[in-house]
Design a protein around this motif. Sequence first.
Motif, PDB file in Angstrom:
ATOM      1  N   ARG A  75       0.844  -1.182   0.000  1.00 51.67           N
ATOM      2  CA  ARG A  75       0.000   0.000   0.000  1.00 51.67           C
ATOM      3  C   ARG A  75       0.883   1.236   0.000  1.00 51.67           C
ATOM      4  NH1 ARG A  75      -4.208   0.335   4.805  1.00 51.67           N
ATOM      5  NH2 ARG A  75      -2.416   1.113   5.959  1.00 51.67           N
ATOM      6  N   GLY A  76       0.541   2.229  -0.828  1.00 51.31           N
ATOM      7  CA  GLY A  76       1.326   3.450  -0.866  1.00 51.31           C
ATOM      8  C   GLY A  76       0.487   4.634  -1.306  1.00 51.31           C
ATOM      9  N   THR A  77       0.939   5.838  -0.959  1.00 55.70           N
ATOM     10  CA  THR A  77       0.269   7.075  -1.343  1.00 55.70           C
ATOM     11  C   THR A  77       1.310   8.094  -1.790  1.00 55.70           C
ATOM     12  OG1 THR A  77       0.359   8.007   0.888  1.00 55.70           O
ATOM     13  CG2 THR A  77      -1.588   6.696   0.331  1.00 55.70           C
ATOM     14  N   SER A  78       0.827   9.124  -2.495  1.00 62.11           N
ATOM     15  CA  SER A  78       1.702  10.193  -2.944  1.00 62.11           C
ATOM     16  C   SER A  78       0.866  11.443  -3.174  1.00 62.11           C
ATOM     17  CB  SER A  78       2.406   9.778  -4.247  1.00 62.11           C
ATOM     18  OG  SER A  78       3.302  10.780  -4.680  1.00 62.11           O
ATOM     19  N   GLY A  79       1.449  12.599  -2.932  1.00 61.21           N
ATOM     20  CA  GLY A  79       0.760  13.852  -3.223  1.00 61.21           C
ATOM     21  C   GLY A  79      -0.138  14.322  -2.099  1.00 61.21           C
ATOM     22  N   VAL A  80      -0.985  15.302  -2.415  1.00 59.01           N
ATOM     23  CA  VAL A  80      -1.812  15.941  -1.398  1.00 59.01           C
ATOM     24  C   VAL A  80      -3.291  15.814  -1.738  1.00 59.01           C
ATOM     25  CG1 VAL A  80      -0.024  17.584  -0.728  1.00 59.01           C
ATOM     26  CG2 VAL A  80      -1.655  18.215  -2.529  1.00 59.01           C
ATOM     27  N   ALA A  81      -4.090  15.703  -0.691  1.00 62.91           N
ATOM     28  CA  ALA A  81      -5.538  15.600  -0.870  1.00 62.91           C
ATOM     29  C   ALA A  81      -6.181  16.950  -1.120  1.00 62.91           C
ATOM     30  CB  ALA A  81      -6.169  14.962   0.373  1.00 62.91           C
ATOM     31  N   ASP A  82      -5.493  18.020  -0.718  1.00 62.10           N
ATOM     32  CA  ASP A  82      -6.043  19.370  -0.827  1.00 62.10           C
ATOM     33  C   ASP A  82      -4.873  20.314  -1.076  1.00 62.10           C
ATOM     34  OD1 ASP A  82      -7.065  21.932  -0.369  1.00 62.10           O
ATOM     35  OD2 ASP A  82      -8.414  21.269   1.214  1.00 62.10           O
ATOM     36  N   ILE A  83      -4.822  20.945  -2.248  1.00 61.93           N
ATOM     37  CA  ILE A  83      -3.673  21.799  -2.542  1.00 61.93           C
ATOM     38  C   ILE A  83      -3.687  23.073  -1.716  1.00 61.93           C
ATOM     39  CG2 ILE A  83      -3.442  20.879  -4.877  1.00 61.93           C
ATOM     40  CD1 ILE A  83      -4.721  23.435  -5.939  1.00 61.93           C
ATOM     41  N   ARG A  84      -4.843  23.440  -1.167  1.00 58.85           N
ATOM     42  CA  ARG A  84      -4.916  24.645  -0.341  1.00 58.85           C
ATOM     43  C   ARG A  84      -4.260  24.421   1.010  1.00 58.85           C
ATOM     44  NH1 ARG A  84      -8.185  26.363   3.600  1.00 58.85           N
ATOM     45  NH2 ARG A  84      -9.532  24.529   3.343  1.00 58.85           N
ATOM     46  N   THR A  85      -4.569  23.294   1.652  1.00 56.86           N
ATOM     47  CA  THR A  85      -4.016  23.006   2.982  1.00 56.86           C
ATOM     48  C   THR A  85      -2.749  22.173   2.920  1.00 56.86           C
ATOM     49  OG1 THR A  85      -5.277  20.950   3.239  1.00 56.86           O
ATOM     50  CG2 THR A  85      -6.360  23.015   3.919  1.00 56.86           C
ATOM     51  N   GLN A  86      -2.467  21.576   1.750  1.00 54.01           N
ATOM     52  CA  GLN A  86      -1.323  20.681   1.566  1.00 54.01           C
ATOM     53  C   GLN A  86      -1.403  19.430   2.445  1.00 54.01           C
ATOM     54  OE1 GLN A  86       1.566  21.158  -0.750  1.00 54.01           O
ATOM     55  NE2 GLN A  86      -0.250  22.200  -1.550  1.00 54.01           N
ATOM     56  N   ARG A  87      -2.625  19.026   2.798  1.00 54.89           N
ATOM     57  CA  ARG A  87      -2.783  17.792   3.578  1.00 54.89           C
ATOM     58  C   ARG A  87      -2.413  16.591   2.711  1.00 54.89           C
ATOM     59  NH1 ARG A  87      -6.447  13.722   4.308  1.00 54.89           N
ATOM     60  NH2 ARG A  87      -8.071  14.629   2.973  1.00 54.89           N
ATOM     61  N   PRO A  88      -1.491  15.737   3.184  1.00 52.31           N
ATOM     62  CA  PRO A  88      -1.122  14.558   2.400  1.00 52.31           C
ATOM     63  C   PRO A  88      -2.313  13.620   2.230  1.00 52.31           C
ATOM     64  CG  PRO A  88       0.506  14.984   4.120  1.00 52.31           C
ATOM     65  CD  PRO A  88      -0.683  15.863   4.408  1.00 52.31           C
ATOM     66  N   VAL A  89      -2.393  12.988   1.082  1.00 49.32           N
ATOM     67  CA  VAL A  89      -3.441  12.004   0.858  1.00 49.32           C
ATOM     68  C   VAL A  89      -3.173  10.781   1.730  1.00 49.32           C
ATOM     69  CG1 VAL A  89      -2.258  10.873  -1.074  1.00 49.32           C
ATOM     70  CG2 VAL A  89      -4.751  10.773  -0.913  1.00 49.32           C
ATOM     71  N   THR A  90      -4.231  10.145   2.214  1.00 52.26           N
ATOM     72  CA  THR A  90      -4.098   8.921   3.001  1.00 52.26           C
ATOM     73  C   THR A  90      -4.883   7.799   2.339  1.00 52.26           C
ATOM     74  OG1 THR A  90      -6.069   9.093   4.420  1.00 52.26           O
ATOM     75  CG2 THR A  90      -4.128  10.398   5.056  1.00 52.26           C
ATOM     76  N   ALA A  91      -4.607   6.583   2.769  1.00 53.20           N
ATOM     77  CA  ALA A  91      -5.264   5.412   2.186  1.00 53.20           C
ATOM     78  C   ALA A  91      -6.744   5.332   2.543  1.00 53.20           C
ATOM     79  CB  ALA A  91      -4.559   4.137   2.649  1.00 53.20           C
ATOM     80  N   HIS A  92      -7.205   6.172   3.446  1.00 53.04           N
ATOM     81  CA  HIS A  92      -8.606   6.133   3.864  1.00 53.04           C
ATOM     82  C   HIS A  92      -9.437   7.267   3.259  1.00 53.04           C
ATOM     83  CE1 HIS A  92      -7.486   3.008   6.652  1.00 53.04           C
ATOM     84  NE2 HIS A  92      -6.600   3.802   7.210  1.00 53.04           N
ATOM     85  N   ASP A  93      -8.826   8.091   2.429  1.00 47.95           N
ATOM     86  CA  ASP A  93      -9.550   9.213   1.839  1.00 47.95           C
ATOM     87  C   ASP A  93     -10.523   8.730   0.769  1.00 47.95           C
ATOM     88  OD1 ASP A  93      -8.412  11.206   3.345  1.00 47.95           O
ATOM     89  OD2 ASP A  93      -6.803  11.616   1.917  1.00 47.95           O
ATOM     90  N   LYS A  94     -11.717   9.317   0.759  1.00 49.02           N
ATOM     91  CA  LYS A  94     -12.713   8.985  -0.255  1.00 49.02           C
ATOM     92  C   LYS A  94     -12.363   9.651  -1.587  1.00 49.02           C
ATOM     93  CE  LYS A  94     -16.506   8.782   3.117  1.00 49.02           C
ATOM     94  NZ  LYS A  94     -17.737   9.457   3.583  1.00 49.02           N
ATOM     95  N   VAL A  95     -12.799   8.983  -2.669  1.00 54.81           N
ATOM     96  CA  VAL A  95     -12.641   9.530  -4.015  1.00 54.81           C
ATOM     97  C   VAL A  95     -13.909   9.219  -4.810  1.00 54.81           C
ATOM     98  CG1 VAL A  95     -10.133   9.225  -4.000  1.00 54.81           C
ATOM     99  CG2 VAL A  95     -11.584   7.411  -4.933  1.00 54.81           C
ATOM    100  N   ARG A  96     -14.115   9.960  -5.878  1.00 55.68           N
ATOM    101  CA  ARG A  96     -15.180   9.606  -6.818  1.00 55.68           C
ATOM    102  C   ARG A  96     -14.661   8.470  -7.703  1.00 55.68           C
ATOM    103  NH1 ARG A  96     -19.335  13.093  -6.436  1.00 55.68           N
ATOM    104  NH2 ARG A  96     -18.934  15.236  -5.737  1.00 55.68           N
ATOM    105  N   ILE A  97     -15.444   7.382  -7.835  1.00 52.49           N
ATOM    106  CA  ILE A  97     -14.940   6.189  -8.508  1.00 52.49           C
ATOM    107  C   ILE A  97     -15.425   6.052  -9.947  1.00 52.49           C
ATOM    108  CG2 ILE A  97     -14.668   4.975  -6.330  1.00 52.49           C
ATOM    109  CD1 ILE A  97     -17.174   3.327  -7.061  1.00 52.49           C
TER     110      ILE A  97
END
Length: 397
Positions: A75-97
């Motif tokens: 399991r791995g992640t890269s980048g940010v979930a929100d470019i405004r806050t720079q919060r790193p993306v996590t494996a539990h973040d929701k996405v549109r599929i």
Amino acid sequence: MTSTRMSRRSFMSVALSGTAALAASAVLPAHRALALPAPLPPLNPTALQAVIDDLEHPPSTAAQLRVGGTAGYWRGTSGVADIRTQRPVTAHDKVRIGSITKVFVATVVLQLVAERRVSLDAPVRRVLPGLLPTRFAAVTVAHLLNHTSGLPDHVGIPDPETAEEVFRHRFDHWTPQEWVATATHGPMKFAPGTRQEYRGINYVLAALIIEKVTGRPYGEAVAARILRPLGLARTVVPGDDPRIYGRHVHGYLAMADGSLRDITVYDQSSSRGEGDMISTTGDLDRMLAALFSGELLPPELLQLMFTLPPDDVRMLDGSPARYSTGLQQATVNGITLWGKTGETYGYKNAAFSTRDQQRRFVLAYHPTTARDGEESQMIARVADQLTRNPSGEGSAA
């Protein structure tokens, strides 16, 4: 009335060729796959991380990858979930599929078939009276599920050429009946069952069949039959709500001036039943594992999800059919995979597995551009890395 969909010549053109992009240059139809599949390579965590760390090809804001199955886990992640806050993306973040929604819809329809509440051979006009013109009388439920319906192209919907135009239509709303009506003009494109063309409208109709048979919104049926039994607590059918709640990855589109604009919140009504669901990589991995293991369907109906149309049923471009009932198939480096790609603005996904579940993977990433073919590069790199024998043996011809 207008749609929030990107141009058929941009975003959607990639979705229609998702299998080819997934498999790069090593695509073989399932019934022509190598008799002796190549052995699965060991996982290479360094190489996998490098694949998702490359957020330039295509330009993306984040990526997450989950690899499972009996041949290894990563399991791995890269980048940010929100470019405004720079919060790193996590494996539990929701996405549109996106179109991975179709796997859930097809599964529920097949459950209803198992319960003898609907037949695959039933004409759609009989199940949904008054919705399709009489000239579509030969279209059956089975034709919808494996994209052999032959329904006409949409007429009277917008065809945005730029990201700016997409934003102008982001909150346009359609009822399912209005959306279906845009695809009922003109003659059938081909006799049902004789050709294959990947069309979202097939699954808009399939979701309406679920509602007609169960007497409840299709999302409630999906939740009762799949989400709650499997404990998929982070998976949602949003209905008319354009937002994503809880921790999630934002989607962005690059504007003409080079800036990124948040496209996370937008109306999904034109994708209802065929591309509107929200989930996580973990929930999608659990869904694939349960489906392939036979937890959701009896064996004879599950087998339909791994059966392509006959050899003489070809795609409109003459290539072999590559969509089964609810899934798509690709063979990469001699390894045959079954699953589904999916995309919406700012979101691109792939969920695939070998039939024996030695190797599953779920990839979610967030392209910001709409260049034909380029958005699937990361899927192709991941699939290659997970199937390529380091010695070079077993590669598809």
